[in-house]
Design an enzyme around this catalytic site. Structure first.
Site, PDB file in Angstrom:
ATOM      1  N   PRO A 158       0.801  -1.105  -0.058  1.00  0.00           N
ATOM      2  CA  PRO A 158       0.026   0.078   0.060  1.00  0.00           C
ATOM      3  C   PRO A 158       0.810   1.301   0.076  1.00  0.00           C
ATOM      4  O   PRO A 158       1.835   1.195   0.781  1.00  0.00           O
ATOM      5  CB  PRO A 158      -0.944  -0.085   1.384  1.00  0.00           C
ATOM      6  N   GLY A 184       1.783   4.747   1.086  1.00  0.00           N
ATOM      7  CA  GLY A 184       1.757   5.508   2.533  1.00  0.00           C
ATOM      8  C   GLY A 184       1.907   4.278   3.691  1.00  0.00           C
ATOM      9  O   GLY A 184       1.986   4.754   4.975  1.00  0.00           O
ATOM     10  N   CYS A 185       2.414   3.187   3.363  1.00  0.00           N
ATOM     11  CA  CYS A 185       2.689   2.206   4.527  1.00  0.00           C
ATOM     12  C   CYS A 185       4.496   2.231   4.426  1.00  0.00           C
ATOM     13  O   CYS A 185       5.086   1.887   3.411  1.00  0.00           O
ATOM     14  CB  CYS A 185       2.364   0.753   4.153  1.00  0.00           C
ATOM     15  N   VAL A 186       4.794   2.169   5.724  1.00  0.00           N
ATOM     16  CA  VAL A 186       6.538   2.103   5.592  1.00  0.00           C
ATOM     17  C   VAL A 186       6.714   0.867   6.336  1.00  0.00           C
ATOM     18  O   VAL A 186       6.101   0.020   6.663  1.00  0.00           O
ATOM     19  CB  VAL A 186       6.914   3.168   6.376  1.00  0.00           C
TER      20      VAL A 186
END
Lengths: 102, 110, 136
Positions: free
Chosen positions: B106, B108-110
């Site tokens: 996704p 915006g997922c780190v």
């Protein structure tokens, strides 16, 4: 509340300098860096556009980038001020925001 | 880390997201889920299908809070909440469900 | 929450597929949206081409990311300022742009347009009103 604008492309290959001039507010500073310094030379088709904003907006050029390209201070449009790196940093500090016109 | 399906090798990156989105199938989803330690059921399929529809429409895998908000809107608050979603996908609903759905990690997922 | 919300403005001045700027900008917006700041986007110069409807990249083998602008509302990014003069110069009008809507949480989830057409002077005012300007 003022903005430091940097322009790093030759005005003969992109619209960045013109767009920047069109959006800069009175009291802002425009600093021409890298290939952007070609915009500060006298005798080009851009003199009028720069002169039109020259009073209200302060126009500067990064000295090291001028020198690297063989652009001498004597060839700068009247009212354009060369600055060194320390001057660049000072401008960043003295403005509320910096906007790069890429 | 590749997956095996019907004797075929399906390429994936080191985190287990498949490389070619077009390789995805329901059978492959079961294989990926097993690798994640998850048994697929109707509830989990509902989320996986939702993610695939979301990707179809917007060309991104949503961040977890966006996913939960969107699920809440379409399926109601009893499903659109952190507890329900983490029960289905303990290692992160967006990350794990996206992997099973054959989508990229996704945004915006780190 | 005593944290100060800052105004972030993403300036888009490049056409979508000739360079990676546009797609990267959108990616940064999506990632940045996680930080709960006051985010808005500006489209001027060739940047307005990013929002033109009917984009189809399948022959190019690259991703058509124009549908992703419609997801921005889910990320609470609901202000897309488009400069009228930039449209005019390119023979475009607001009708040539994708319809991008968001649902207003404070107004019973009413659907509202995210795109706002502004003049060049208004764009300059918007830029001058930001805490942080990120250019692409």
């Amino acid at each position: 509340m003022s903005t430091l604008h940097t322009v790093n492309k030759s005005p003969f290959s992109t619209q960045s300098l013109l767009s920047c001039l069109n959006h800069a507010k009175d009291g802002d500073t425009i600093l021409m860096i890298e290939d952007g310094v070609y915009g500060a030379a006298k005798g080009t088709g851009l003199g009028d556009a720069l002169a039109a904003r020259g009073g209200a907006v302060s126009l500067c050029v990064l000295a090291s980038d001028m020198e690297a390209r063989g652009l001498e201070a004597s060839r700068l449009i009247d009212g354009v001020t060369p600055v060194d790196y320390a001057g660049f940093v000072e401008m960043v500090v003295n403005n509320d925001r910096t906007q790069s016109w890429l | 880390m590749n997956y095996q399906l019907d004797g075929q090798e399906v390429p994936a990156d080191e985190e287990g997201y498949i490389t070619n989105l077009s390789d995805w199938s329901k059978d492959l989803a079961e294989v990926i889920a097993k690798e994640e330690g998850i048994e697929m059921d109707d509830e989990r399929w509902e989320v996986v299908n939702f993610l695939r529809d979301y990707y179809d429409e917007y060309q991104i895998a949503p961040a977890v809070r966006v996913l939960i908000k969107a699920i809440k809107k379409t399926m109601g608050p009893e499903k659109g909440n952190n507890k329900y979603m983490y029960e289905l996908f303990p290692y992160g609903p967006a990350k794990q469900a996206c992997k099973i759905a054959g989508l990229p990690k996704p945004t915006g997922c780190v | 929450m005593s944290e100060t919300v800052k105004k972030f403005f993403y300036v888009n001045r490049k056409a979508p597929y000739g360079t990676i700027f546009a797609q990267e900008a959108l990616e940064v917006v999506l990632i940045g949206a996680a930080f709960d700041q006051d985010v808005s986007l500006g489209f001027l110069d060739d940047g307005v081409y990013q929002l033109v409807k009917g984009q189809d990249t399948k022959d190019l083998g690259v991703k058509n990311f124009s549908p992703t602008f419609r997801a921005l509302g889910d990320y609470d990014v609901t202000k897309l300022f488009v400069e009228k003069e930039s449209l005019d110069e390119r023979g475009l009008s607001a009708d040539d742009l994708d319809e991008i809507m968001y649902e207003d949480e404070d107004d019973d989830w009413a659907e509202k347009p995210s795109i706002r057409i502004v003049s060049r002077a208004e764009m300059a005012d918007i830029m001058a009103d930001q805490d942080v300007v990120l250019s692409f």
